[in-house]
Design a protein around this motif. Structure first.
Motif, PDB file in Angstrom:
ATOM      1  N   VAL A  60       0.833  -1.201   0.000  1.00  0.00           N
ATOM      2  CA  VAL A  60       0.000   0.000   0.000  1.00  0.00           C
ATOM      3  C   VAL A  60       0.874   1.259   0.000  1.00  0.00           C
ATOM      4  O   VAL A  60       0.555   2.248  -0.672  1.00  0.00           O
ATOM      5  CB  VAL A  60      -0.972  -0.014   1.200  1.00  0.00           C
ATOM      6  N   TYR A  61       2.001   1.195   0.713  1.00  0.00           N
ATOM      7  CA  TYR A  61       2.931   2.333   0.701  1.00  0.00           C
ATOM      8  C   TYR A  61       3.415   2.599  -0.729  1.00  0.00           C
ATOM      9  O   TYR A  61       3.463   3.750  -1.183  1.00  0.00           O
ATOM     10  CB  TYR A  61       4.123   2.038   1.616  1.00  0.00           C
ATOM     11  N   TRP A  62       3.738   1.532  -1.448  1.00  0.00           N
ATOM     12  CA  TRP A  62       4.210   1.666  -2.818  1.00  0.00           C
ATOM     13  C   TRP A  62       3.095   2.236  -3.716  1.00  0.00           C
ATOM     14  O   TRP A  62       3.332   3.166  -4.495  1.00  0.00           O
ATOM     15  CB  TRP A  62       4.684   0.304  -3.343  1.00  0.00           C
ATOM     16  N   LEU A  63       1.866   1.702  -3.569  1.00  0.00           N
ATOM     17  CA  LEU A  63       0.744   2.202  -4.375  1.00  0.00           C
ATOM     18  C   LEU A  63       0.502   3.684  -4.102  1.00  0.00           C
ATOM     19  O   LEU A  63       0.287   4.474  -5.023  1.00  0.00           O
ATOM     20  CB  LEU A  63      -0.530   1.401  -4.070  1.00  0.00           C
ATOM     21  N   MET A  64       0.563   4.081  -2.817  1.00  0.00           N
ATOM     22  CA  MET A  64       0.347   5.479  -2.458  1.00  0.00           C
ATOM     23  C   MET A  64       1.441   6.362  -3.042  1.00  0.00           C
ATOM     24  O   MET A  64       1.179   7.491  -3.484  1.00  0.00           O
ATOM     25  CB  MET A  64       0.308   5.640  -0.928  1.00  0.00           C
ATOM     26  N   SER A  65       2.678   5.843  -3.050  1.00  0.00           N
ATOM     27  CA  SER A  65       3.776   6.660  -3.586  1.00  0.00           C
ATOM     28  C   SER A  65       3.622   6.839  -5.094  1.00  0.00           C
ATOM     29  O   SER A  65       3.911   7.903  -5.629  1.00  0.00           O
ATOM     30  CB  SER A  65       5.128   6.011  -3.250  1.00  0.00           C
ATOM     31  N   VAL A  66       3.132   5.813  -5.775  1.00  0.00           N
ATOM     32  CA  VAL A  66       2.882   5.943  -7.216  1.00  0.00           C
ATOM     33  C   VAL A  66       1.795   6.983  -7.455  1.00  0.00           C
ATOM     34  O   VAL A  66       1.914   7.845  -8.330  1.00  0.00           O
ATOM     35  CB  VAL A  66       2.469   4.575  -7.823  1.00  0.00           C
ATOM     36  N   ALA A  67       0.736   6.923  -6.633  1.00  0.00           N
ATOM     37  CA  ALA A  67      -0.385   7.844  -6.805  1.00  0.00           C
ATOM     38  C   ALA A  67       0.010   9.275  -6.494  1.00  0.00           C
ATOM     39  O   ALA A  67      -0.577  10.223  -7.019  1.00  0.00           O
ATOM     40  CB  ALA A  67      -1.549   7.413  -5.909  1.00  0.00           C
ATOM     41  N   ALA A  68       1.021   9.463  -5.653  1.00  0.00           N
ATOM     42  CA  ALA A  68       1.407  10.812  -5.242  1.00  0.00           C
ATOM     43  C   ALA A  68       2.217  11.524  -6.318  1.00  0.00           C
ATOM     44  O   ALA A  68       2.479  12.715  -6.197  1.00  0.00           O
ATOM     45  CB  ALA A  68       2.189  10.757  -3.932  1.00  0.00           C
ATOM     46  N   GLY A  69       2.631  10.815  -7.353  1.00  0.00           N
ATOM     47  CA  GLY A  69       3.347  11.462  -8.441  1.00  0.00           C
ATOM     48  C   GLY A  69       4.783  11.001  -8.566  1.00  0.00           C
ATOM     49  O   GLY A  69       5.318  10.318  -7.691  1.00  0.00           O
ATOM     50  N   ALA A  70       5.404  11.393  -9.697  1.00  0.00           N
ATOM     51  CA  ALA A  70       6.738  10.888 -10.038  1.00  0.00           C
ATOM     52  C   ALA A  70       7.778  11.251  -8.981  1.00  0.00           C
ATOM     53  O   ALA A  70       8.625  10.430  -8.627  1.00  0.00           O
ATOM     54  CB  ALA A  70       7.161  11.416 -11.406  1.00  0.00           C
ATOM     55  N   GLY A  71       7.730  12.504  -8.459  1.00  0.00           N
ATOM     56  CA  GLY A  71       8.720  12.947  -7.487  1.00  0.00           C
ATOM     57  C   GLY A  71       8.660  12.145  -6.212  1.00  0.00           C
ATOM     58  O   GLY A  71       9.681  11.662  -5.705  1.00  0.00           O
ATOM     59  N   THR A  72       7.436  11.983  -5.703  1.00  0.00           N
ATOM     60  CA  THR A  72       7.263  11.227  -4.466  1.00  0.00           C
ATOM     61  C   THR A  72       7.668   9.771  -4.658  1.00  0.00           C
ATOM     62  O   THR A  72       8.306   9.166  -3.793  1.00  0.00           O
ATOM     63  CB  THR A  72       5.792  11.289  -3.999  1.00  0.00           C
ATOM     64  N   GLN A  73       7.309   9.211  -5.828  1.00  0.00           N
ATOM     65  CA  GLN A  73       7.656   7.814  -6.059  1.00  0.00           C
ATOM     66  C   GLN A  73       9.167   7.638  -6.123  1.00  0.00           C
ATOM     67  O   GLN A  73       9.711   6.654  -5.628  1.00  0.00           O
ATOM     68  CB  GLN A  73       7.016   7.266  -7.335  1.00  0.00           C
ATOM     69  N   ALA A  74       9.843   8.625  -6.725  1.00  0.00           N
ATOM     70  CA  ALA A  74      11.300   8.538  -6.817  1.00  0.00           C
ATOM     71  C   ALA A  74      11.918   8.555  -5.421  1.00  0.00           C
ATOM     72  O   ALA A  74      12.869   7.826  -5.140  1.00  0.00           O
ATOM     73  CB  ALA A  74      11.841   9.689  -7.660  1.00  0.00           C
ATOM     74  N   ARG A  75      11.344   9.409  -4.536  1.00  0.00           N
ATOM     75  CA  ARG A  75      11.857   9.466  -3.165  1.00  0.00           C
ATOM     76  C   ARG A  75      11.559   8.158  -2.419  1.00  0.00           C
ATOM     77  O   ARG A  75      12.402   7.627  -1.697  1.00  0.00           O
ATOM     78  CB  ARG A  75      11.238  10.648  -2.405  1.00  0.00           C
ATOM     79  N   ALA A  76      10.341   7.624  -2.634  1.00  0.00           N
ATOM     80  CA  ALA A  76       9.993   6.338  -2.008  1.00  0.00           C
ATOM     81  C   ALA A  76      10.880   5.226  -2.553  1.00  0.00           C
ATOM     82  O   ALA A  76      11.271   4.315  -1.813  1.00  0.00           O
ATOM     83  CB  ALA A  76       8.521   6.007  -2.263  1.00  0.00           C
ATOM     84  N   ALA A  77      11.225   5.329  -3.840  1.00  0.00           N
ATOM     85  CA  ALA A  77      12.055   4.289  -4.457  1.00  0.00           C
ATOM     86  C   ALA A  77      13.434   4.247  -3.832  1.00  0.00           C
ATOM     87  O   ALA A  77      14.052   3.180  -3.749  1.00  0.00           O
ATOM     88  CB  ALA A  77      12.149   4.525  -5.960  1.00  0.00           C
ATOM     89  N   GLN A  78      13.922   5.432  -3.383  1.00  0.00           N
ATOM     90  CA  GLN A  78      15.219   5.450  -2.693  1.00  0.00           C
ATOM     91  C   GLN A  78      15.166   4.586  -1.434  1.00  0.00           C
ATOM     92  O   GLN A  78      16.070   3.795  -1.166  1.00  0.00           O
ATOM     93  CB  GLN A  78      15.575   6.884  -2.297  1.00  0.00           C
ATOM     94  N   LEU A  79      14.052   4.768  -0.680  1.00  0.00           N
ATOM     95  CA  LEU A  79      13.862   3.969   0.531  1.00  0.00           C
ATOM     96  C   LEU A  79      13.681   2.488   0.177  1.00  0.00           C
ATOM     97  O   LEU A  79      14.274   1.602   0.797  1.00  0.00           O
ATOM     98  CB  LEU A  79      12.631   4.489   1.282  1.00  0.00           C
ATOM     99  N   LEU A  80      12.858   2.246  -0.873  1.00  0.00           N
ATOM    100  CA  LEU A  80      12.528   0.862  -1.237  1.00  0.00           C
ATOM    101  C   LEU A  80      13.696   0.127  -1.878  1.00  0.00           C
ATOM    102  O   LEU A  80      13.661  -1.089  -2.011  1.00  0.00           O
ATOM    103  CB  LEU A  80      11.317   0.839  -2.178  1.00  0.00           C
TER     104      LEU A  80
END
Lengths: 128, 131
Positions: B41-61
């Motif tokens: 769900v964290y990953w899905l939310m980060s995708v929904a939040a937009g490219a910038g947020t997903q990129a930041r989440a991807a660093q963590l992931l």
């Protein structure tokens, strides 16, 4: 000798008629999760990459969005049912048990809502 | 707590018994997958939040330690999947004889290990998704 009437035995219902509800829901969600999780794993592996453009393009597909929503809802429900039994088995103190079950219920509701919201946001095009 | 023995008596059984080991493992795997749902769900939310947020989440992931987490999720998923099918077969009343359930216990362990290796190979080596 059984004291249950033949009619009651035929109807297959216990005394409260809902004793099997938890058990049955766990099985129903388990059966549903077999194809849903296989689809999810295979789809993820089939994606060329997991960057934003690729993932959003994938999630915008109607079938993808539909199946993802089903996956999130069924998985959270199955998880809630399973974790509940674990807590009921291993947390004997009534107070702590109630608090734990309440927190876990809220957490699962939050997960389900957040997951569905995220998929819909992307699928319906609001996500940039 | 009451002074009487309370079910389940985890400490009074020999856990080397195949039926107990496969059963408790299924529970552990299920609880681990519940935690894995948080990640999904964290990953899905980060995708929904937009490219910038997903990129930041991807660093963590994509932290090195996350490989362990993905490996554990893959193993838990494979085991829970296969052991769950065994339970569904039991629910139809089949395979409950002692010799049958002993055989299916080994089958579940073997198949889930094979499945885990296959999935881990696809995720880590073929695709590099999890890296």
């Amino acid at each position: 000798m059984s004291l249950r009437t033949p009619l009651r035995r035929v109807l297959g219902a216990g005394s409260a008629k809902e004793g099997v509800q938890h058990w049955w829901q766990q099985r129903l969600t388990a059966v549903a999760l077999l194809p849903l999780t296989v689809w999810f794993v295979v789809s993820l592996l089939a994606l060329p990459s997991l960057d934003h453009a690729t993932v959003t393009a994938w999630m915008r597909g109607s079938w993808t969005a539909l199946l993802l929503i089903l996956l999130v809802l069924v998985a959270t429900w199955h998880s809630q049912l399973g974790v509940r039994v674990v807590v009921e088995d291993y947390v004997p103190a009534p107070g702590a048990r109630t608090v734990t079950l309440t927190v876990l219920s809220f957490l699962h509701a939050l997960l389900a809502a957040a997951g569905v919201f995220a998929v819909l946001k992307v699928a319906l095009g609001a996500g940039a | 707590m009451p002074a009487r023995p309370l079910s389940p008596h985890l400490s009074v059984y020999k856990m080397s018994r195949y039926s107990l080991a496969t059963s408790i493992l299924n529970r552990f795997a299920g609880v681990a997958l519940s935690a894995g749902l948080l990640l999904l769900v964290y990953w899905l939310m980060s995708v929904a939040a937009g490219a910038g947020t997903q990129a930041r989440a991807a660093q963590l992931l994509s932290l090195p330690v996350m490989k362990l987490v993905y490996g554990a999720c893959i193993a838990a998923f494979c085991y829970h999947f296969v052991a769950g099918i065994r339970h569904l077969v039991w629910d139809t009343g089949r395979g409950l004889e002692r010799s049958q359930s002993q055989r299916s216990a080994y089958l579940v362990v073997a198949v889930s290990i094979a499945l885990t290796l296959l999935l881990a190979y696809c995720a880590f080596v073929l695709k590099g998704h999890a890296s």
